[in-house]
Design a protein around this motif. Sequence first.
Motif, short mmCIF file in Angstrom:
data_model
loop_
_atom_site.label_atom_id
_atom_site.label_comp_id
_atom_site.label_asym_id
_atom_site.label_seq_id
_atom_site.Cartn_x
_atom_site.Cartn_y
_atom_site.Cartn_z
N ALA A 1 -3.96 10.08 -2.42
CA ALA A 1 -4.62 8.88 -2.95
C ALA A 1 -3.89 7.66 -2.40
CB ALA A 1 -4.59 8.86 -4.48
N ASN A 2 -4.67 6.63 -2.08
CA ASN A 2 -4.10 5.36 -1.64
C ASN A 2 -4.04 4.39 -2.82
OD1 ASN A 2 -3.85 6.27 0.95
ND2 ASN A 2 -5.65 5.18 1.74
N LEU A 3 -2.92 3.70 -2.94
CA LEU A 3 -2.73 2.70 -4.00
C LEU A 3 -2.56 1.34 -3.34
CD1 LEU A 3 -1.68 5.49 -5.25
CD2 LEU A 3 -0.48 4.05 -6.89
N ILE B 1 0.85 -1.19 0.00
CA ILE B 1 0.00 0.00 0.00
C ILE B 1 0.89 1.24 0.00
CG2 ILE B 1 -1.76 1.32 1.23
CD1 ILE B 1 -2.75 -1.28 2.44
N PHE B 2 0.56 2.18 -0.92
CA PHE B 2 1.26 3.45 -0.96
C PHE B 2 0.23 4.57 -0.81
CE2 PHE B 2 3.87 0.57 -3.49
CZ PHE B 2 5.13 0.79 -2.98
N ASP C 1 1.35 16.33 -5.07
CA ASP C 1 2.66 16.72 -5.59
C ASP C 1 3.54 15.52 -5.93
OD1 ASP C 1 2.06 19.42 -5.28
OD2 ASP C 1 2.69 19.37 -3.17
N GLY C 2 3.01 14.32 -5.73
CA GLY C 2 3.78 13.12 -6.06
C GLY C 2 4.66 12.63 -4.96
N GLN C 3 4.51 13.19 -3.77
CA GLN C 3 5.31 12.75 -2.64
C GLN C 3 4.68 11.53 -1.97
OE1 GLN C 3 8.32 14.16 -1.84
NE2 GLN C 3 7.97 15.37 -3.72
N VAL C 4 5.52 10.56 -1.61
CA VAL C 4 5.05 9.36 -0.92
C VAL C 4 4.89 9.70 0.55
CG1 VAL C 4 5.51 6.96 -0.35
CG2 VAL C 4 6.18 7.85 -2.59
N LEU C 5 3.62 9.74 1.01
CA LEU C 5 3.35 10.07 2.40
C LEU C 5 3.46 8.85 3.31
CD1 LEU C 5 0.23 12.37 1.90
CD2 LEU C 5 2.64 13.03 2.03
N TYR C 6 3.21 7.66 2.73
CA TYR C 6 3.19 6.46 3.56
C TYR C 6 3.36 5.24 2.67
CZ TYR C 6 1.45 2.63 6.44
OH TYR C 6 1.33 1.43 7.11
N SER C 7 4.06 4.25 3.16
CA SER C 7 4.13 2.93 2.53
C SER C 7 4.18 1.89 3.63
CB SER C 7 5.37 2.82 1.62
OG SER C 7 6.55 3.07 2.37
#
Length: 778
Positions: free
Chosen positions: A252-254, A179-180, A185-191
């Motif tokens: 957004a969550n992926l 999960i990402f 802005d394209g920054q990864v907030l969480y993985s």
Amino acid sequence: MDSLLPVSPDLLNAAQAHERIQALEQELRQVRAEARTVEARLGQLVNHLQEGILLTDHTGHIALVNERFCALWELEEPADYWLGRRWEEMAAVMLPLAADSVMFEQRVHALRAAGQPVFNELIELQDGRVLERDFVPVRQIDGLNARTLIRLRDATEYQRATEQLRAVASIPGQNPNPIFRIDADGQVLYSNTAANVLHASLEEKDQNRLFTKAQRLAAAALSQNTPWQVDVPVGASFYAVFVAPFPEEGYANLYLVNITKRMLAEQELNHAKDEAEAAVRARENFLANMSHEIRTPMNGVLGMAAQLGKTRLDTRQQDLLRIIRTSGQHLLSIINDVLDMAKITSGKLEFEQTAFNLCDSMNEALQPLMHQAIEKGITVSGTLLKESCPLPWVLGDPYRINQILINLMANAVKFTERGGHINVVGRQVDSTPETLTVEFAVTDTGIGIPESQRARIFEGFTQAYADTTRHFGGTGLGLSISRAIVEQLNGVLTVESEVGKGSTFRFQLALPRTPAVVEAPAMSSYNTGALHGRRVLLVEDNQINRDVARMLLEEWGVVVDEAENGQQGVDMYQQQLYDAVLMDIQMPGMSGLDATAIIRQLPDARQANVPILALTANAFRADNARYLAAGINACLAKPFEEAELYQELKNLLQEPNTPAVTTLSYDLTKLRALSHGREAFVGKIIRSFLANVPVSIAQLEAAAASGDWQQVAALVHHIKPGIESLGVREVAGALQQLEQLETGHGTEARPLHEAVARLVAQVKRALHELRQELPANS
């Protein structure tokens, strides 16, 4: 002691041809064995897939289904049971199993009507399971016969996993799937942990690709406030990515699910598909070569036999000549049957649409067989169609329709002994202003067919008894070909039989009516003198075939120059003006098509536009369409009759201002026949053509200029009905060549551009001239 008679050279040639045929038949058996091996491998592979697979052919029958498909639907019958049955039979069994049977039925018909691919569509069943369906229209190699591929997967666990993913979204750290969370802005907030493990397992370039793709998906979902689901490659694996946007929060969550096994299975099914298509292409290439290799010497055998028949012969020599010609014609009929069967299995059986008198056509076709029956000592009776059908003019393919009745009558003669009886009945069943429905029946008192064998006799290369060929001859193809023709004409061929008492074969056809056509009176001699004094260039690499053609042409007063190959033909043509060129297609070095292309590009307009008649040993109409698109004016298949060659040359050489040839580039005969005399209807069609086609032509030119051949094919398919209804001349070959591009089986770029230019020029001329057909106030 009497001396031994010398062996005729013609008989030696026939023996050599027979040896060649045996060699070709051995090659055919080898190709068939290879095709069966590929089919067996395909069947084994399909049955080992974890997906359900169903393939229907262009007639709506099930061509392929594996056991997994039947198991997913919990069908009681095995896969073999459904092969050859119509898809509606299986759908009727599936219907009660769906949670919403009405919606399921409507969706099935909607998908087949739309003809567009649909992937990952979910089907809920009454037992709580969820199936995932891909609906993919698949095109055959010729681009004309659509098939439908349905791939089915058990998505129950996948759906449960998806629901679980949503349920545990608040605790993503415990989720076993990557999960990402990515902001605008394209920054990864969480993985989560699984995402970090996945990231660490990838090479740097694959890490960059994954994050670039994830950023794009998140940005698209946020900008449109729409969830996304796509399949993406990640390193050596494949993942289904579900993107859930949260625009108010700005991220957004992926959610990623590994689908590598499914994708690999699909790929295996596709490398299998390629092998099957390669086997089909190999068979078609072999048959085309076989046609050429047999028809080329047969043209020499029959042509020389015809020339020999014009000399003074004693009675024995005449008998020997009759045997040569009869054997040659019999050999030609066999190769025609084999080629027809190949066309049927490939979905390429060709039909013309022409106006003809059904009564006269079928009566003439049966006359030779009736004489054969009488010579064998069989009595023949019948009821002529004209006794119940006062208006027998229809639109269709007289050759193919006659072929049905000829095959049935030939079988009756073959399997009925001396003293037996054959009855042929033709009758009108129904009649409307638009359609004529007729039935034909052939009844014999022959050997009959056991009930256990009645279904098999319609299969290719199959006869009712094991020793039929030894006793009666034949290839076992006639009934199979007849059934295919009847079915493609939306009819049914049936049989009633009793062993020792005979058989009755009958079929019904509904054919479109057309007004009667005034036929020109038959001439006592085809040689009218119209070719006398004309100069023709004959380009042919086979010496015997050159001799045959030269003898015929000189007999008609034609001045003939000969070239042994394409290059020599082009060189001779540029040194001398000719009235016409007879062009062989398959020649070593420069082919007939290459030579034609050079001639058509000559700077002198008169030389560039010379009539070119192709003399070809290929018997596939698709080849003829390709030849016409390349600039050939007409095609004549070897071996040909003298009258056919004379008539083709005469048609090509007629002066443009003679009444027999119109200078217009369109022909409204067919449209006026369909309108039943309503000129208002004709005007309406013309106005629609003038209003709509110019835009399509402009789009066609633009698509060709940019090399978008798929768009070219789509545009041609769109305008083709209008072009054909208005009889726009000399574009049939270009239309077929360009329309086939939809399936990716086009030729090189230059011939395609030439075909587009030929089509556009002819349609533009027709557009200009058609305005004269409209009333002044239109």
